[in-house]
Design a protein around this motif. Structure first.
Motif, PDB file in Angstrom:
ATOM      1  N   ASP A  30       1.179 -11.061  15.747  1.00 24.29           N
ATOM      2  CA  ASP A  30       0.126 -10.282  15.719  1.00 24.29           C
ATOM      3  C   ASP A  30       0.536  -8.988  15.071  1.00 24.29           C
ATOM      4  OD1 ASP A  30      -1.878 -12.087  16.649  1.00 24.29           O
ATOM      5  OD2 ASP A  30      -1.282 -11.679  18.544  1.00 24.29           O
ATOM      6  N   VAL A  31      -0.072  -8.513  14.116  1.00 24.20           N
ATOM      7  CA  VAL A  31       0.508  -7.202  13.455  1.00 24.20           C
ATOM      8  C   VAL A  31      -0.308  -6.511  12.521  1.00 24.20           C
ATOM      9  CG1 VAL A  31       1.400  -8.595  11.514  1.00 24.20           C
ATOM     10  CG2 VAL A  31       2.641  -6.300  12.029  1.00 24.20           C
ATOM     11  N   GLU A  32      -0.404  -5.406  12.396  1.00 22.11           N
ATOM     12  CA  GLU A  32      -1.304  -4.591  11.603  1.00 22.11           C
ATOM     13  C   GLU A  32      -0.309  -4.192  10.410  1.00 22.11           C
ATOM     14  OE1 GLU A  32      -3.187   0.257  11.446  1.00 22.11           O
ATOM     15  OE2 GLU A  32      -3.271  -1.160  13.446  1.00 22.11           O
ATOM     16  N   ILE A  33      -0.878  -4.466   9.265  1.00 24.61           N
ATOM     17  CA  ILE A  33      -0.026  -4.187   7.953  1.00 24.61           C
ATOM     18  C   ILE A  33      -0.638  -3.063   6.980  1.00 24.61           C
ATOM     19  CG2 ILE A  33       0.683  -5.368   5.857  1.00 24.61           C
ATOM     20  CD1 ILE A  33       0.529  -8.156   7.133  1.00 24.61           C
ATOM     21  N   VAL A  34       0.290  -2.227   6.701  1.00 24.02           N
ATOM     22  CA  VAL A  34      -0.233  -1.178   5.915  1.00 24.02           C
ATOM     23  C   VAL A  34       0.561  -1.267   4.565  1.00 24.02           C
ATOM     24  CG1 VAL A  34      -0.224   1.312   5.475  1.00 24.02           C
ATOM     25  CG2 VAL A  34      -1.062   0.464   7.828  1.00 24.02           C
ATOM     26  N   VAL A  35      -0.156  -1.217   3.501  1.00 26.86           N
ATOM     27  CA  VAL A  35       0.807  -1.238   2.187  1.00 26.86           C
ATOM     28  C   VAL A  35       0.697   0.018   1.528  1.00 26.86           C
ATOM     29  CG1 VAL A  35       0.543  -2.141  -0.022  1.00 26.86           C
ATOM     30  CG2 VAL A  35       0.360  -3.730   1.845  1.00 26.86           C
ATOM     31  N   VAL A  36       1.762   0.656   1.067  1.00 34.79           N
ATOM     32  CA  VAL A  36       1.877   2.020   0.493  1.00 34.79           C
ATOM     33  C   VAL A  36       1.899   1.907  -0.939  1.00 34.79           C
ATOM     34  CG1 VAL A  36       2.503   4.324   0.537  1.00 34.79           C
ATOM     35  CG2 VAL A  36       2.752   2.804   2.726  1.00 34.79           C
TER      36      VAL A  36
END
Length: 255
Positions: A30-36
């Motif tokens: 379970d993870v929150e993913i942020v792409v920059v």
């Protein structure tokens, strides 16, 4: 509540690797993913949107700054965080296991494991079988703590000021050395990640610059009394690291 966050900085120019990277993160727990990504690479948004939680613009101040912005953008419930190159991968369940280790070690600031090196076609080259010794060795030897697959406490990351945006290559080494002062760096004997070794990757394609910058980082973290004498062994150490990197490149080319 999602306790882990992962930042993926990208220029958007390696879509085939990026999708593999994002899918591997999703399968790690379970993870929150942020792409920059740069605003000029917004064309990839439609492809990656189903795999990520948030896409933000790169401030264009270097890779360390992009990662810092990504971690700052993670939700307030995220307790543990890290970043992953857009061409690297996590192994199945790795974030879940890393989180369990950190949760059980309240005095630890970071957990790391072993890392499998792969080529552009996903073929295994070798496994970095680093162990507990890799943490103290960072200060006076090669950096053998794999960044891919590592997980740190977000509070510790913020306490040490995050990544040094003045560094181009060795900001992970600098961070790990700062985190060592905040808590234990814990090793788990599992393969948590896959690092893709190819000439397009930052540390491989810019090997000389990376090795030189890492040398400067090690010296500035040494006790003041050892900084002068370190000039004796650092030149030999830099050559040893360059030789090891060139040997891996030759192995890959021979496959």
């Amino acid at each position: 509540m999602i306790g882990c966050g992962m930042v993926v900085p990208t220029l958007g120019d390696r879509p085939q690797f990026l999708e593999q990277s994002l899918r591997s993160i999703r399968s790690s727990g379970d993870v929150e993913i942020v792409v920059v990504r740069p605003s000029t690479a917004s064309a990839i948004d439609g492809v990656i949107a189903p795999l990520v939680d948030r896409i933000i613009d790169d401030p264009m101040r270097g890779l360390a700054a992009a990662i810092n912005c990504g971690i700052a953008a993670l939700g307030s419930s995220v307790e543990f965080a890290s970043w992953l190159g857009d061409d690297d991968r996590l192994t199945d369940g790795s974030l879940r296991r890393a989180r369990q280790v950190l949760s059980s070690r309240p005095r630890a600031s970071l957990v790391y494991g072993q890392c499998r090196y792969i080529d552009a076609d996903n073929r295994e080259l070798f496994v970095n079988s680093s162990g507990r010794y890799a943490s103290p060795l960072m200060l006076c030897g090669p950096q053998l703590v794999p960044q891919p697959g590592s997980l740190f406490r977000r509070s510790s990351f913020e306490k040490v000021g995050g990544l040094d945006e003045g560094l181009k290559w060795a900001f992970d080494l600098d961070l790990f050395l700062k985190l060592r002062r905040e808590g234990e760096l814990v090793f788990t004997r599992e393969v948590l990640s896959e690092f893709r070794w190819h000439e397009g990757s930052l540390s491989v394609g810019s090997r000389q610059g990376s090795v030189n910058e890492a040398s400067k980082v090690r010296r500035r973290h040494l006790p003041r009394v050892l900084r002068g004498p370190s000039g004796i062994w650092e030149p030999a150490l830099r050559q040893l690291i360059l030789f090891a990197g060139a040997r891996v490149s030759r192995r890959m080319e021979a496959r």
